[in-house]
Write a protein that holds these residues in place. Structure first.
Motif, PDB file in Angstrom:
ATOM      1  N   ASP A  38      -0.795  -4.038  -4.085  1.00  0.00           N
ATOM      2  CA  ASP A  38      -1.750  -3.099  -3.549  1.00  0.00           C
ATOM      3  C   ASP A  38      -1.244  -1.828  -3.878  1.00  0.00           C
ATOM      4  OD1 ASP A  38      -4.218  -2.123  -2.456  1.00  0.00           O
ATOM      5  OD2 ASP A  38      -3.065  -1.794  -0.616  1.00  0.00           O
ATOM      6  N   ASP A  39       0.036  -1.325  -3.720  1.00  0.00           N
ATOM      7  CA  ASP A  39       0.387  -0.003  -4.235  1.00  0.00           C
ATOM      8  C   ASP A  39       0.716   0.303  -5.544  1.00  0.00           C
ATOM      9  OD1 ASP A  39       0.932   0.757  -1.232  1.00  0.00           O
ATOM     10  OD2 ASP A  39       2.053  -0.814  -1.314  1.00  0.00           O
ATOM     11  N   LYS A  57      -5.044  -2.949   7.005  1.00  0.00           N
ATOM     12  CA  LYS A  57      -5.711  -3.459   5.569  1.00  0.00           C
ATOM     13  C   LYS A  57      -6.703  -4.680   5.614  1.00  0.00           C
ATOM     14  CE  LYS A  57      -3.101  -0.890   2.675  1.00  0.00           C
ATOM     15  NZ  LYS A  57      -3.518  -0.058   1.563  1.00  0.00           N
ATOM     16  N   ARG A 106       8.491   0.123   3.449  1.00  0.00           N
ATOM     17  CA  ARG A 106       8.084   1.522   2.940  1.00  0.00           C
ATOM     18  C   ARG A 106       6.582   1.683   3.385  1.00  0.00           C
ATOM     19  NH1 ARG A 106       3.876   3.047   0.871  1.00  0.00           N
ATOM     20  NH2 ARG A 106       4.035   2.522  -1.193  1.00  0.00           N
ATOM     21  N   GLU A 135       2.309  -5.703   0.303  1.00  0.00           N
ATOM     22  CA  GLU A 135       2.065  -3.992   1.069  1.00  0.00           C
ATOM     23  C   GLU A 135       3.209  -3.311   1.292  1.00  0.00           C
ATOM     24  OE1 GLU A 135      -1.437  -3.009   0.736  1.00  0.00           O
ATOM     25  OE2 GLU A 135      -0.292  -1.084   1.074  1.00  0.00           O
ATOM     26  N   ASP A 136       3.494  -2.313   0.748  1.00  0.00           N
ATOM     27  CA  ASP A 136       4.441  -1.380   1.387  1.00  0.00           C
ATOM     28  C   ASP A 136       5.813  -1.881   1.536  1.00  0.00           C
ATOM     29  OD1 ASP A 136       2.479   0.407   1.386  1.00  0.00           O
ATOM     30  OD2 ASP A 136       2.440   0.785   3.468  1.00  0.00           O
TER      31      ASP A 136
HETATM   32 MG   LIG Z   1       0.437   0.931   0.641  1.00  0.00          MG
END
Ligand SMILES: [Mg+2]
Ligand SMILES: NC(=O)C1=CN([C@@H]2O[C@H](COP(=O)(O)OP(=O)(O)OC[C@H]3O[C@@H](n4cnc5c(N)ncnc54)[C@H](OP(=O)(O)O)[C@@H]3O)[C@@H](O)[C@H]2O)C=CC1
Ligand SMILES: CC(=O)C(=O)O
Length: 549
Positions: free
Chosen positions: A254-255, A160, A142, A231-232
């Motif tokens: 992080d999200d 990042k 994602r 992340e993601d």
């Molecule tokens: Mg993210």
């Protein structure tokens, strides 16, 4: 100028003398006769600005980073507002979409499903194992709001980490971008002959869980001093990997957590402005979310702290938050709900499913509307006018990335609220003029906090990243506004001050790690705040001049 320690003998004892040296000069003839650092910086900047398209600028900057890391970071530090959107959101979204086409040379570690059983061997191929301190790990499932981009997710990890270096002074050689490639369900990519990833659908949930167990264990063996930022990952995996690994390894998501921290911080400042206009007590704010994925629920969880800081109980805080997903308002009577949506599901609504956002606003009467839905234009004129009818200063945070998925644009929010909006978006928008005043949009993006969280966790050698450390980062950011920034009604500090902000956040994170007993650097406990801040700033890496020449 570089400081060098030179050994010398005094009364039969070896001592060290500090001498300053200029960087070593290259052999004559290998650089042009007239090369000055300050002029070369102008040259690089004008090469960058000569490109028309953001993606071309992205490619130029990545090449500059390869060829001359110091110059790349000098430009980043000197031109933060201009360069951040090029190496990060929104442009990094295009870089991920096009990565198979723009790929030039490998960067970062690709760990693929083919490596199962020998992941440790692959990790040991990383050339700077001893220096590694922070890894950003994605599985590309994602990427921003762009969906499953498979192995093309690598630029998000690279972007990042560039912000870790620029924003918090982490050494470039200590950063490890990692893309886990376990296939993709992106049909277009699977059919693209240039696609760089495994040509197979994503593995099953059980296979993924097994793979991640091996991956995390091997990471801790090969990189014993490493902090990991997830992340993601798509929402189901984001929640499950955070909860399965956070007590075993130093990591954060992080999200979920970074976004929660940055939004809590902006909300603390926004709510004060909004309450000053309405006279409503801070404890009476009501927050409506469009989007109930990892980001929406993560932010909801963190925003409970806002209400608890006003003296509300957990239950009272939970009841100040309403979530809406693609099926409308989330409530108990709606039917089966995904696990992560249950916590905020309402038990005080018993009517028919409610899907129209204006209708929901008129029912909830929120003071703040937050978008983490990836639904471009969802905050349309009707929505913003409804928010403005209930609030003299409506809080609108369209936080979806990249820009083209933002729930609304700043100029729309200004126009439809008649200049009354308190605004922050995930990706940057330009300031606006309204009735002779300049109005500034905030950027509610986790980039404000993750560099400082990472720096604090690394310097304290934190064994884990606790919820209190994340909250401390958030409060540290909220407090970082200067009087001048408050005067302009900014809710986030200017990005140009990111290094100072990251140092403040790192200080708050270290103090919290010490309080919770997860730090492993007893010598830092002896320092008072001023000494610790000096220590943090002293640890920040700074680009040198003309190092490649
Ligand atoms: Mg993210
Ligand atoms: N500003 C920042 O710092 C950050 C921003 N983000 C952004 O947040 C966005 C969401 O990320 P994430 O939570 O991980 O993604 P998810 O895909 O997990 O969540 C998206 C949510 O939006 C809902 N949604 C989708 N379409 C609609 C619709 N038509 N109406 C109402 N709700 C809808 C989904 O509903 P359903 O559950 O029913 O499918 C889901 O709850 C991304 O754009 C990402 O870039 C993320 C992290 C940080
Ligand atoms: C900013 C970020 O992490 C995201 O949009 O996913």
């Amino acid at each position: 100028m570089v400081v060098v320690l030179t050994p010398y003998w005094f009364n039969g004892v070896q001592k060290l003398k500090v001498v300053s040296q200029s960087p070593p000069q290259p052999p004559r003839g290998l650089t042009p006769p007239s090369m000055q650092a300050s002029v070369h910086k102008i040259r690089c900047l004008s090469q960058l600005r000569s490109k028309d398209k953001s993606l071309e600028k992205y490619i130029y900057l990545q090449q500059l980073k390869d060829a001359d890391t110091n110059m790349f970071y000098q430009l980043c530090l000197d031109h933060m507002p201009e360069i951040t959107p090029l190496i990060y959101t929104p442009t990094v979204g295009d870089a991920c979409l096009q990565y198979s086409q723009i790929f030039r040379r490998p960067d970062g570690l690709f760990v693929s499903y083919k490596d199962k059983g020998s992941i440790g061997k692959v990790l040991r191929n990383w050339p700077r194992i001893d220096e590694a301190r922070i890894a950003v790990v994605t599985d590309g499932s994602r990427i921003l709001g762009l969906g499953d981009l498979g192995a093309n997710g690598m630029p998000i990890a690279i972007g990042k980490l560039s912000l870790y270096v620029a924003g918090a002074g982490i050494r470039p050689s200590s950063t490890v971008p990692i893309c886990i490639d376990v296939g993709t369900d992106n049909k277009k990519f699977l059919e693209d002959p240039l696609y760089i990833g495994l040509r197979q659908p994503r593995i099953s949930e059980a296979e993924m869980n097994e793979f991640m167990e091996e991956f995390m264990y091997e990471m801790s063996v090969v990189f014993p001093e490493l902090l990991i930022q997830f992340e993601d990952f798509s929402t189901d995996k984001a929640f499950s990997f955070l909860s399965s690994f956070r007590d075993r390894y130093p990591l954060f998501n992080d999200d979920i957590q970074g976004t929660g921290a940055v939004v809590l911080s902006g909300f603390l400042n926004a709510a004060k402005l909004s309450s000053a206009a309405s006279g409503r007590p801070l404890a009476d704010h009501r927050i409506l979310f469009l989007g109930a994925g990892s980001a929406g629920v993560g932010v909801g969880m963190q925003l409970m702290s806002f209400f608890k800081l006003q003296g509300l109980s957990d239950e009272e805080a939970r009841r100040r938050i309403w979530l809406v997903d693609s099926q409308g308002l989330i409530y108990d009577g709606r039917g089966k709900l995904a696990e992560h949506k249950k916590f905020f599901s309402r038990n005080d609504y018993t009517g028919a499913p409610m899907t129209d956002l204006v209708e929901i606003i008129n029912y909830v009467k929120p003071t703040a509307l937050l978008g983490l839905s990836t639904l471009k234009g969802a905050f349309n004129q009707g929505v913003i006018e409804a928010m403005s009818a209930h609030n003299p200063r409506p809080i609108l945070f369209p936080l979806s990335n990249p820009v083209r998925l933002s729930e609304c644009e700043f100029h729309e929010a200004v126009q439809w609220s008649r200049g009354r909006v308190i605004f922050a978006s995930g990706s940057p928008f330009p300031e606006q003029q309204h009735e002779g005043r300049t109005l500034y949009p905030g950027q509610g993006n986790n980039m404000y906090v993750f560099p400082g969280i990472g720096l604090g966790a690394i310097l304290s050698k934190a064994a884990s990243v606790t919820d209190s450390m994340i909250e401390a980062a958030s409060l540290g950011l909220a407090d970082a506004l200067t009087d001048e920034e408050r005067g302009l009604e900014l809710i986030y500090p200017r990005i140009e001050r990111i290094r100072d902000i990251s140092a403040q956040i790192a200080l708050a994170v270290i103090r919290c790690a010490q309080k919770e007993g997860v730090d492993r650097t007893p010598h830092l406990q002896q320092l008072d705040d001023a000494e610790l801040l000096k220590h943090i700033k002293g640890k920040m890496w700074n680009p040198e001049h003309m190092s490649h020449l």
